[in-house]
Structure formats: structure tokens, C-alpha cells
Design a protein around this motif. Sequence first.
Motif, PDB file in Angstrom:
ATOM      1  N   LEU A   1      39.478  31.117  33.929  1.00  0.00           N
ATOM      2  CA  LEU A   1      39.660  31.625  35.292  1.00  0.00           C
ATOM      3  C   LEU A   1      41.144  31.925  35.480  1.00  0.00           C
ATOM      4  CD1 LEU A   1      37.361  29.533  37.626  1.00  0.00           C
ATOM      5  CD2 LEU A   1      36.851  31.434  36.093  1.00  0.00           C
TER       6      LEU A   1
ATOM      7  N   GLY B   1      37.203  39.433  41.401  1.00  0.00           N
ATOM      8  CA  GLY B   1      37.034  38.864  42.747  1.00  0.00           C
ATOM      9  C   GLY B   1      37.877  39.595  43.783  1.00  0.00           C
TER      10      GLY B   1
ATOM     11  N   LYS C   1      45.182  39.755  42.949  1.00  0.00           N
ATOM     12  CA  LYS C   1      45.871  38.444  42.979  1.00  0.00           C
ATOM     13  C   LYS C   1      46.319  38.033  41.587  1.00  0.00           C
ATOM     14  CE  LYS C   1      41.725  35.556  42.812  1.00  0.00           C
ATOM     15  NZ  LYS C   1      40.984  34.460  43.394  1.00  0.00           N
ATOM     16  N   GLU C   2      45.640  38.532  40.559  1.00  0.00           N
ATOM     17  CA  GLU C   2      46.024  38.191  39.181  1.00  0.00           C
ATOM     18  C   GLU C   2      47.367  38.800  38.808  1.00  0.00           C
ATOM     19  OE1 GLU C   2      43.172  39.755  40.056  1.00  0.00           O
ATOM     20  OE2 GLU C   2      41.698  38.126  39.841  1.00  0.00           O
TER      21      GLU C   2
END
Length: 295
Positions: free
Chosen positions: A134, A16, A30-31
Motif C-alpha cells: 500500500l 484511490g 496523494k502518492e
Amino acid sequence: MAQQQKIRKAVFPVAGLGTRFLPATKAVPKEMLTVVDKPVIQYVVDEAAEAGIEHFVFVTGRGKGVIEDYFDIQYELEQMLRERNKNAELTLLAGLLPKAGTASFTRQQVPLGLGHAVWCARDIVGNEPFAVLLPDMIMSADKGCLKGMVDLYAQTGGNVLAVQECDPEQAHKYGIVGVGEAVGEGFKITQMVEKPAKGTAPSNLYINGRYILQPEIFKILETQERGAGNEIQLTDGMLALANSQEFAAYPFKGDTFDCGAKDGFILANLAFALQRADIRPAIEGPMKALIASLK
Ligand code: UTP
């Protein structure tokens, strides 16, 4: 009770855009943002490992190469640590490294949605049930969420989703399930509604980002039309699968932090820092003082 096929593989969709975290996500996925001292993705991989997952499948995209590097040896760094006798750090890094051949990376060239990201993992997963986690949802509990789901799956087979209570006023923001007969520590799902109109939700139990799915989902996702947000949605695929297969829910009892959003990410940092004996004494007082000084 029928013997269920073991859940060996987990898919982590990390392709994403992370627009809610711009400008940071211009250069950092962001991960890879850190909660205390570990990237968000590490918490989720740890949860999967605790549940017995043997193969970790990352669906990455442009600009996410650093995730692949993170799960690899950093030869120069380790050499330097060895020369400086930093043994604790070396042990820490070695303990986090997936065993050779147990991590796979595939690309979702265009972020067409979560359903499409999961579909990109089809060849690596093959014809066996698998988990999806997720990575921006991280959890804190005595028993990991996926572990609880795997235990329930041993009784139910089929598909299992983790659910959690939300404020009924907020139910319109989530995927909500209908509650059927009890099975083991969970229940059969009677319906799934994505973002129900206010006042129409069948319960206040939302799907919190953990799934055990049968491989038939791939065939469905292959021809799945775009749905909400013009994206290929996993929920739409699951709704189609529910026409021919059972879905059960595992009510997760711990805390879930949505690290894809700023408030969830900040709360996760505070919560995990307060759990740490080496950090809590230094921050508890100042945190209380900060709150007391709020106008
Ligand atoms: P999100 O909608 O929370 O992630 O998707 P996002 O699109 O990166 O975030 P924002 O809204 O722009 O800030 C949930 C998960 O699904 C992955 C994301 O990486 C995230 O972990 N995802 C989403 C994909 O891998 N591919 C997609 O096409 C969409």
C-alpha cells in the motif's frame, strides 16, 4: 525445507480517490505528495527493490497519469541538466528510473476497493506469488519491511502479512491478526478480524499494508461481494483464501507512517527530514523552539 517460488512482482494500488487529502488531491495524486524531496510512492518502490522485486505493477486510475510520467525519462529536463552540467541531479534521476520493461501500468476504471484494485493486476502478475504494497504506508527501518517478509516467506511459503503493534485501544480501527505458533522470525496467523468491536481483538497486532499473496487470491477476488464501505475488500478475499492456505505474520520492528492521513504524512516529513544530515541541523533547533512555544 521446500524451495519457495521467488517473489518477483509487486503490485502498488494507486487508484484511490485520496479524499482525506482534498483539496490537494483534486490535481495531485496523494502518492505524488512529497516526503522531504521524494514522492511517497518512491519510498515504497525503493522498499520493494530492496526486497528483490524485479517487476513493478501500478494499478492506476483517472488523474493518476503523472505517476506514469514520474517513472519515465523526462527528456527535456535531462537535456537541460546536461547543458548546465548538473551531474549530481542527472545521476540522481538515472538511479531512480526503473529498468526498461520492468514497470507496468494498468487501470482500475472505477475505485471499487482495494481487493478490486489488486484483482486488476491479475493478468500482469499471472500464476505466481506476488507482493502488494500500500503506497500510502511508508516505513523506516534498518531492514525494509518487505525484505523481512521475503526472508520469512523463504521459510514458510504460503501467504505472509506484515504486522505491527498498535495501542490496544485503537485496535478496532485496523485489521487484527490472531497469534499462533512461532515460525522463523514470525508466527502462524490463527485468525484475521477486520475492525474488531472494542474489547474483542485477538491481539494488538495490525496488518500494516504489506502482503505476500498466492495467485489463488485472484480467483476469489473475481467473484468477491462488496464488503465494508460498499467496497471489494482485500481482507475479505484473504479470509476466504485462509480456508485453504496458510498465512504467516512478519512482525515489523520499524516505524510506519500512514501518509494517506494528514497527521501521518506530516510526521513522516519530520521523521525523514530529521534522518537527513543535510537538513537536520537547520530544522532541529526551530522544531524544538516551536514545540516549546506551544500553549
Ligand atoms: P485508502 O482507502 O487508504 O485510499 O486505500 P483512498 O480511498 O485513496 O483514500 P481516502 O480514504 O479517500 O482518503 C489504500 C490504498 O488502496 C488504493 C489507494 O490508492 C491506496 O493506496 N485503492 C483504494 C485503490 O487503488 N483502489 C480503490 O478502489 C481503493
